[in-house]
Design a protein around this motif. Structure first.
Motif, PDB file in Angstrom:
ATOM      1  N   TRP A  32       0.810  -1.211   0.000  1.00 32.01           N
ATOM      2  CA  TRP A  32       0.000   0.000   0.000  1.00 32.01           C
ATOM      3  C   TRP A  32       0.844   1.263   0.000  1.00 32.01           C
ATOM      4  O   TRP A  32       0.489   2.258  -0.633  1.00 32.01           O
ATOM      5  N   ALA A  33       1.943   1.276   0.732  1.00 31.35           N
ATOM      6  CA  ALA A  33       2.785   2.471   0.778  1.00 31.35           C
ATOM      7  C   ALA A  33       3.349   2.785  -0.603  1.00 31.35           C
ATOM      8  O   ALA A  33       3.379   3.946  -1.026  1.00 31.35           O
ATOM      9  N   THR A  34       3.767   1.747  -1.305  1.00 30.77           N
ATOM     10  CA  THR A  34       4.278   1.938  -2.665  1.00 30.77           C
ATOM     11  C   THR A  34       3.193   2.510  -3.565  1.00 30.77           C
ATOM     12  O   THR A  34       3.446   3.438  -4.354  1.00 30.77           O
ATOM     13  N   TYR A  35       1.990   1.986  -3.466  1.00 26.49           N
ATOM     14  CA  TYR A  35       0.881   2.483  -4.271  1.00 26.49           C
ATOM     15  C   TYR A  35       0.580   3.951  -3.952  1.00 26.49           C
ATOM     16  O   TYR A  35       0.349   4.760  -4.857  1.00 26.49           O
ATOM     17  N   VAL A  36       0.597   4.288  -2.663  1.00 21.38           N
ATOM     18  CA  VAL A  36       0.296   5.668  -2.259  1.00 21.38           C
ATOM     19  C   VAL A  36       1.338   6.634  -2.801  1.00 21.38           C
ATOM     20  O   VAL A  36       1.016   7.714  -3.321  1.00 21.38           O
ATOM     21  N   ILE A  37       2.611   6.247  -2.713  1.00 21.48           N
ATOM     22  CA  ILE A  37       3.685   7.104  -3.235  1.00 21.48           C
ATOM     23  C   ILE A  37       3.523   7.300  -4.737  1.00 21.48           C
ATOM     24  O   ILE A  37       3.675   8.413  -5.258  1.00 21.48           O
ATOM     25  N   GLY A  43       9.702  -1.378  -4.668  1.00 14.64           N
ATOM     26  CA  GLY A  43       8.868  -1.098  -3.513  1.00 14.64           C
ATOM     27  C   GLY A  43       8.117  -2.319  -3.021  1.00 14.64           C
ATOM     28  O   GLY A  43       7.994  -2.543  -1.813  1.00 14.64           O
ATOM     29  N   GLN A  44       7.611  -3.131  -3.935  1.00 17.54           N
ATOM     30  CA  GLN A  44       6.867  -4.323  -3.538  1.00 17.54           C
ATOM     31  C   GLN A  44       7.724  -5.243  -2.683  1.00 17.54           C
ATOM     32  O   GLN A  44       7.280  -5.749  -1.645  1.00 17.54           O
ATOM     33  N   GLN A  45       8.955  -5.451  -3.101  1.00 15.37           N
ATOM     34  CA  GLN A  45       9.829  -6.382  -2.385  1.00 15.37           C
ATOM     35  C   GLN A  45      10.247  -5.829  -1.023  1.00 15.37           C
ATOM     36  O   GLN A  45      10.165  -6.518  -0.001  1.00 15.37           O
ATOM     37  N   LEU A  46      10.682  -4.571  -1.002  1.00 15.70           N
ATOM     38  CA  LEU A  46      11.167  -3.996   0.246  1.00 15.70           C
ATOM     39  C   LEU A  46      10.036  -3.720   1.229  1.00 15.70           C
ATOM     40  O   LEU A  46      10.216  -3.857   2.444  1.00 15.70           O
ATOM     41  N   GLU A  47       8.874  -3.343   0.726  1.00 15.46           N
ATOM     42  CA  GLU A  47       7.746  -3.115   1.626  1.00 15.46           C
ATOM     43  C   GLU A  47       7.284  -4.430   2.256  1.00 15.46           C
ATOM     44  O   GLU A  47       6.840  -4.457   3.404  1.00 15.46           O
ATOM     45  N   LEU A  73       5.071   1.198   6.983  1.00 17.85           N
ATOM     46  CA  LEU A  73       5.557   2.349   7.744  1.00 17.85           C
ATOM     47  C   LEU A  73       7.067   2.482   7.641  1.00 17.85           C
ATOM     48  O   LEU A  73       7.586   3.561   7.310  1.00 17.85           O
ATOM     49  N   LYS A  74       7.780   1.409   7.910  1.00 19.04           N
ATOM     50  CA  LYS A  74       9.246   1.463   7.852  1.00 19.04           C
ATOM     51  C   LYS A  74       9.727   1.727   6.429  1.00 19.04           C
ATOM     52  O   LYS A  74      10.684   2.480   6.221  1.00 19.04           O
ATOM     53  N   PHE A  75       9.056   1.121   5.458  1.00 18.84           N
ATOM     54  CA  PHE A  75       9.447   1.374   4.067  1.00 18.84           C
ATOM     55  C   PHE A  75       9.270   2.849   3.714  1.00 18.84           C
ATOM     56  O   PHE A  75      10.147   3.447   3.071  1.00 18.84           O
ATOM     57  N   SER A  76       8.160   3.447   4.132  1.00 23.31           N
ATOM     58  CA  SER A  76       7.904   4.857   3.846  1.00 23.31           C
ATOM     59  C   SER A  76       8.972   5.742   4.483  1.00 23.31           C
ATOM     60  O   SER A  76       9.441   6.708   3.870  1.00 23.31           O
ATOM     61  N   ILE A  77       9.362   5.417   5.722  1.00 21.72           N
ATOM     62  CA  ILE A  77      10.394   6.194   6.418  1.00 21.72           C
ATOM     63  C   ILE A  77      11.720   6.101   5.676  1.00 21.72           C
ATOM     64  O   ILE A  77      12.405   7.100   5.467  1.00 21.72           O
TER      65      ILE A  77
END
Length: 223
Positions: A9-14, A80-84, A90-94
């Motif tokens: 989700w974080a990747t999608y939001v970015i 992003g998919q792999q790291l998230e 949350l940590k990926f976004s940070i």
């Protein structure tokens, strides 16, 4: 429910944010129009020195031209998919934001005062640097070590290419990779919380803070 939680989700939001910003650029006159880029939050060192500190953050989501946003969006989508999945949203976004800010700080310190720069590549180089850190931290994991070596080669290749290609903010790339590497020592993977010695995390945290302060001061003095 599990499938929903595993979506990046974080990747999608970015991705959505930078697409919305790109649409705003076009609405304001075009993604290569100087006034539109400035209005959208692109980085100009002289403006940052005058107090517009948010231009160390907003350029992460601003892009110059269709090719620029297409390449960066595709890179973010796959990495992003792999790291998230490893770190969680949350940590990926940070990690993503800190890397982008770090790259922009390095560009602020050593880049041209009046040139306009923007793009997610500062954050993406941070993800490259993160992979390099993971290869050292989990050196006994052959798969992660191979990833690390591949991304180290990718960083070197891209930086060498930056030297010969005009209009590339090489300092932003260097800063992003360096900060991503340091953040890799600070932010742990949830399933491997005890993988890092606490001392290394403290040293990396202090080093990251000192680096940010020094880079900002250099940028202000140069202005």
């Amino acid at each position: 429910m599990r499938k929903i939680q595993q979506r990046p989700w974080a990747t999608y939001v970015i991705l959505i944010i930078q697409l919305v910003v790109f649409g705003w650029e076009i609405f304001k006159g075009g993604s290569q129009n100087i006034a539109a880029l400035l209005a959208s939050g692109a980085k100009v060192n002289s403006l940052v020195a005058q107090g517009e500190w948010w231009r160390l953050v907003t350029p992460i989501f601003v892009h110059i031209g269709w090719q620029h946003i297409l390449i960066n969006s595709l890179t973010l989508y796959f990495m992003g998919q792999q790291l998230e999945f490893l770190y969680g949203p949350l940590k990926f976004s940070i990690i993503y934001l800190l890397s982008g800010i770090g790259g922009n700080l390095m560009s602020f310190a050593f880049g041209s005062q009046n040139s306009i720069s923007a793009g997610a590549s500062t954050s993406l180089f941070g993800l490259f640097g993160l992979y390099v850190a993971l290869g050292i931290i989990f050196k006994n994991n052959q798969v992660i070590r191979q990833w690390s070596q591949q991304f180290l080669i990718l960083i070197v290749f891209n930086l060498v290419a930056d030297i010969f290609i005009g209009d590339i903010d090489i300092w932003g790339h260097v800063g992003g990779a360096l900060v991503g590497f340091l953040v890799g020592w600070i932010i742990t993977i949830p399933q491997m919380k005890n993988a890092l010695p606490k001392l290394w995390r403290i040293i990396s945290t202090v080093g990251l803070i000192v680096l940010a302060i020094v880079l900002y001061r250099i940028g202000v003095v140069r202005a």
